[in-house]
Design a protein around this motif. Sequence first.
Motif, mmCIF file in Angstrom:
data_model
loop_
_atom_site.group_PDB
_atom_site.id
_atom_site.type_symbol
_atom_site.label_atom_id
_atom_site.label_comp_id
_atom_site.label_asym_id
_atom_site.label_seq_id
_atom_site.Cartn_x
_atom_site.Cartn_y
_atom_site.Cartn_z
ATOM 1 N N PRO A 151 2.099 9.281 0.776
ATOM 2 C CA PRO A 151 3.243 8.401 1.026
ATOM 3 C C PRO A 151 2.861 7.137 1.788
ATOM 4 O O PRO A 151 3.366 6.039 1.486
ATOM 5 C CB PRO A 151 4.190 9.277 1.857
ATOM 6 N N ALA A 152 1.955 7.262 2.746
ATOM 7 C CA ALA A 152 1.522 6.086 3.507
ATOM 8 C C ALA A 152 0.754 5.116 2.606
ATOM 9 O O ALA A 152 0.931 3.893 2.696
ATOM 10 C CB ALA A 152 0.659 6.511 4.695
ATOM 11 N N MET A 153 -0.101 5.661 1.736
ATOM 12 C CA MET A 153 -0.846 4.818 0.809
ATOM 13 C C MET A 153 0.116 4.069 -0.108
ATOM 14 O O MET A 153 -0.014 2.856 -0.323
ATOM 15 C CB MET A 153 -1.814 5.679 -0.005
ATOM 16 N N ALA A 154 1.081 4.794 -0.658
ATOM 17 C CA ALA A 154 2.034 4.188 -1.594
ATOM 18 C C ALA A 154 2.874 3.115 -0.910
ATOM 19 O O ALA A 154 3.084 2.024 -1.454
ATOM 20 C CB ALA A 154 2.937 5.270 -2.189
ATOM 21 N N ALA A 155 3.361 3.411 0.294
ATOM 22 C CA ALA A 155 4.185 2.438 1.019
ATOM 23 C C ALA A 155 3.373 1.194 1.361
ATOM 24 O O ALA A 155 3.880 0.068 1.272
ATOM 25 C CB ALA A 155 4.743 3.074 2.291
ATOM 26 N N GLY A 156 2.110 1.391 1.738
ATOM 27 C CA GLY A 156 1.256 0.253 2.066
ATOM 28 C C GLY A 156 1.007 -0.639 0.864
ATOM 29 O O GLY A 156 1.071 -1.871 0.964
ATOM 30 N N VAL A 157 0.731 -0.023 -0.290
ATOM 31 C CA VAL A 157 0.516 -0.793 -1.511
ATOM 32 C C VAL A 157 1.786 -1.551 -1.883
ATOM 33 O O VAL A 157 1.748 -2.733 -2.235
ATOM 34 C CB VAL A 157 0.072 0.117 -2.667
ATOM 35 N N GLY A 158 2.933 -0.890 -1.783
ATOM 36 C CA GLY A 158 4.199 -1.539 -2.110
ATOM 37 C C GLY A 158 4.507 -2.694 -1.175
ATOM 38 O O GLY A 158 4.952 -3.760 -1.617
ATOM 39 N N LEU A 159 4.245 -2.518 0.109
ATOM 40 C CA LEU A 159 4.526 -3.550 1.105
ATOM 41 C C LEU A 159 3.717 -4.817 0.843
ATOM 42 O O LEU A 159 4.270 -5.922 0.714
ATOM 43 C CB LEU A 159 4.202 -3.006 2.500
ATOM 44 N N VAL A 160 2.380 -4.667 0.748
ATOM 45 C CA VAL A 160 1.517 -5.845 0.592
ATOM 46 C C VAL A 160 1.699 -6.477 -0.783
ATOM 47 O O VAL A 160 1.735 -7.708 -0.917
ATOM 48 C CB VAL A 160 0.042 -5.459 0.833
ATOM 49 N N SER A 161 1.830 -5.639 -1.829
ATOM 50 C CA SER A 161 1.995 -6.170 -3.183
ATOM 51 C C SER A 161 3.260 -7.006 -3.299
ATOM 52 O O SER A 161 3.259 -8.086 -3.891
ATOM 53 C CB SER A 161 2.035 -5.028 -4.201
ATOM 54 N N SER A 162 4.348 -6.525 -2.720
ATOM 55 C CA SER A 162 5.616 -7.247 -2.791
ATOM 56 C C SER A 162 5.537 -8.556 -2.018
ATOM 57 O O SER A 162 6.048 -9.593 -2.465
ATOM 58 C CB SER A 162 6.741 -6.371 -2.248
ATOM 59 N N MET A 163 4.884 -8.553 -0.870
ATOM 60 C CA MET A 163 4.726 -9.780 -0.091
ATOM 61 C C MET A 163 3.950 -10.836 -0.870
ATOM 62 O O MET A 163 4.170 -12.030 -0.712
ATOM 63 C CB MET A 163 3.982 -9.488 1.213
ATOM 64 N N MET A 164 3.041 -10.394 -1.750
ATOM 65 C CA MET A 164 2.204 -11.313 -2.516
ATOM 66 C C MET A 164 2.788 -11.651 -3.880
ATOM 67 O O MET A 164 2.226 -12.467 -4.607
ATOM 68 C CB MET A 164 0.813 -10.705 -2.703
ATOM 69 N N GLY A 165 3.890 -10.989 -4.264
ATOM 70 C CA GLY A 165 4.479 -11.234 -5.576
ATOM 71 C C GLY A 165 3.747 -10.526 -6.695
ATOM 72 O O GLY A 165 3.759 -10.984 -7.839
ATOM 73 N N LEU A 166 3.125 -9.383 -6.390
ATOM 74 C CA LEU A 166 2.289 -8.682 -7.353
ATOM 75 C C LEU A 166 2.903 -7.366 -7.769
ATOM 76 O O LEU A 166 3.790 -6.826 -7.098
ATOM 77 C CB LEU A 166 0.902 -8.398 -6.751
ATOM 78 N N SER A 168 1.760 -3.243 -8.643
ATOM 79 C CA SER A 168 0.990 -2.312 -7.810
ATOM 80 C C SER A 168 -0.478 -2.239 -8.204
ATOM 81 O O SER A 168 -1.286 -1.666 -7.473
ATOM 82 C CB SER A 168 1.601 -0.915 -7.901
ATOM 83 N N GLY A 169 -0.853 -2.813 -9.349
ATOM 84 C CA GLY A 169 -2.198 -2.604 -9.856
ATOM 85 C C GLY A 169 -3.288 -3.286 -9.064
ATOM 86 O O GLY A 169 -4.394 -2.765 -8.923
ATOM 87 N N THR A 170 -3.013 -4.466 -8.516
ATOM 88 C CA THR A 170 -4.043 -5.224 -7.817
ATOM 89 C C THR A 170 -4.637 -4.423 -6.673
ATOM 90 O O THR A 170 -5.846 -4.438 -6.449
ATOM 91 C CB THR A 170 -3.465 -6.552 -7.296
ATOM 92 N N LEU A 171 -3.793 -3.721 -5.944
ATOM 93 C CA LEU A 171 -4.272 -2.881 -4.855
ATOM 94 C C LEU A 171 -4.325 -1.406 -5.247
ATOM 95 O O LEU A 171 -5.197 -0.661 -4.780
ATOM 96 C CB LEU A 171 -3.360 -3.047 -3.634
ATOM 97 N N GLY A 172 -3.402 -0.995 -6.108
ATOM 98 C CA GLY A 172 -3.307 0.419 -6.448
ATOM 99 C C GLY A 172 -4.458 0.935 -7.288
ATOM 100 O O GLY A 172 -4.940 2.049 -7.081
ATOM 101 N N VAL A 173 -4.937 0.128 -8.251
ATOM 102 C CA VAL A 173 -6.030 0.586 -9.110
ATOM 103 C C VAL A 173 -7.310 0.836 -8.319
ATOM 104 O O VAL A 173 -7.904 1.912 -8.415
ATOM 105 C CB VAL A 173 -6.275 -0.394 -10.277
ATOM 106 N N PRO A 174 -7.799 -0.122 -7.501
ATOM 107 C CA PRO A 174 -8.994 0.189 -6.724
ATOM 108 C C PRO A 174 -8.802 1.334 -5.744
ATOM 109 O O PRO A 174 -9.740 2.097 -5.480
ATOM 110 C CB PRO A 174 -9.304 -1.131 -5.992
ATOM 111 N N LEU A 175 -7.593 1.483 -5.220
ATOM 112 C CA LEU A 175 -7.336 2.589 -4.303
ATOM 113 C C LEU A 175 -7.416 3.927 -5.031
ATOM 114 O O LEU A 175 -8.063 4.873 -4.557
ATOM 115 C CB LEU A 175 -5.958 2.421 -3.660
ATOM 116 N N MET A 176 -6.763 4.026 -6.190
ATOM 117 C CA MET A 176 -6.793 5.282 -6.945
ATOM 118 C C MET A 176 -8.192 5.616 -7.438
ATOM 119 O O MET A 176 -8.632 6.773 -7.361
ATOM 120 C CB MET A 176 -5.795 5.213 -8.115
ATOM 121 N N THR A 177 -8.907 4.625 -7.959
ATOM 122 C CA THR A 177 -10.258 4.895 -8.458
ATOM 123 C C THR A 177 -11.194 5.279 -7.318
ATOM 124 O O THR A 177 -12.149 6.029 -7.523
ATOM 125 C CB THR A 177 -10.825 3.689 -9.218
#
Length: 274
Positions: A151-166, A168-177
Amino acid sequence: MTDLTLTTLIPLILALFVTGAIAGILSGLLGVGGGIVVVPVLFWVFKFLGYPPELGMQVAVGSSLLTVAITALTAAKSHHTRGSVDLGIIRRWAPFMALGALCGGAVAGLVKGPFLMLVFGTVALLVAWNMALPRTRILAPALPERRGAQPAMAAGVGLVSSMMGLGSGTLGVPLMTAFSVPVHRAVGTAAALGLVVGSAGTLAMLVTGLGVAGRPPLSIGYINLIAVAFVLPLSVLCAPYGTKLAHALDPIWIKRAFALFLGATALRMLTAAF
């Protein structure tokens, strides 16, 4: 404001169409989300038109989030038909990613534009560095099972991605891999989660931008419908082609070329922030 003539208007429209096409292909191909291209292009377009950078950045982020949400829906359907969407991760991550994206969109709508430019430039530079690496660094053989970790990982990705207008893939893909999720599955899952981030972030940017003076014509909150109308069609049309390429090609050289482009864009954004 810049006086608009056919000489200036046609190149701007063509640039937005091309941006939409590139954003759609990258969304399906690399899972980075088209916003990583859309935000800087819209920012420079609004700056060229004479809007102050602080307002232009917020409208660019808000407009990008709407295109991300709709493009993600198309890309996710294409990935799902190929069996590369992990529904388990989506069930665990989506609620917390939505919450993070709502908060991120609210922050983006309330802070000063240069701060957003600084965040975008810094994170984009880190993403470019990660994409240029010869191989993915594996942190663990599986996603963490500790309570609250995902949940913390998901919330963090959502927070930063939304602030950047992105998405979830930009941060989520490298995190998941990094936690051993196969890259095709990570890309497909991130495409689906992009709908969550884009929708929640759009709502937040719409609300925080209501009543703000000086916005471009046909803006609802920080969402500019004219920009969305030019970027979105080719973004949606091209997303499935990016998905096909993702399953047909080894994208290593495309990743490295995009890393160079992204690094240069990040440095320009950081320079503009100061």
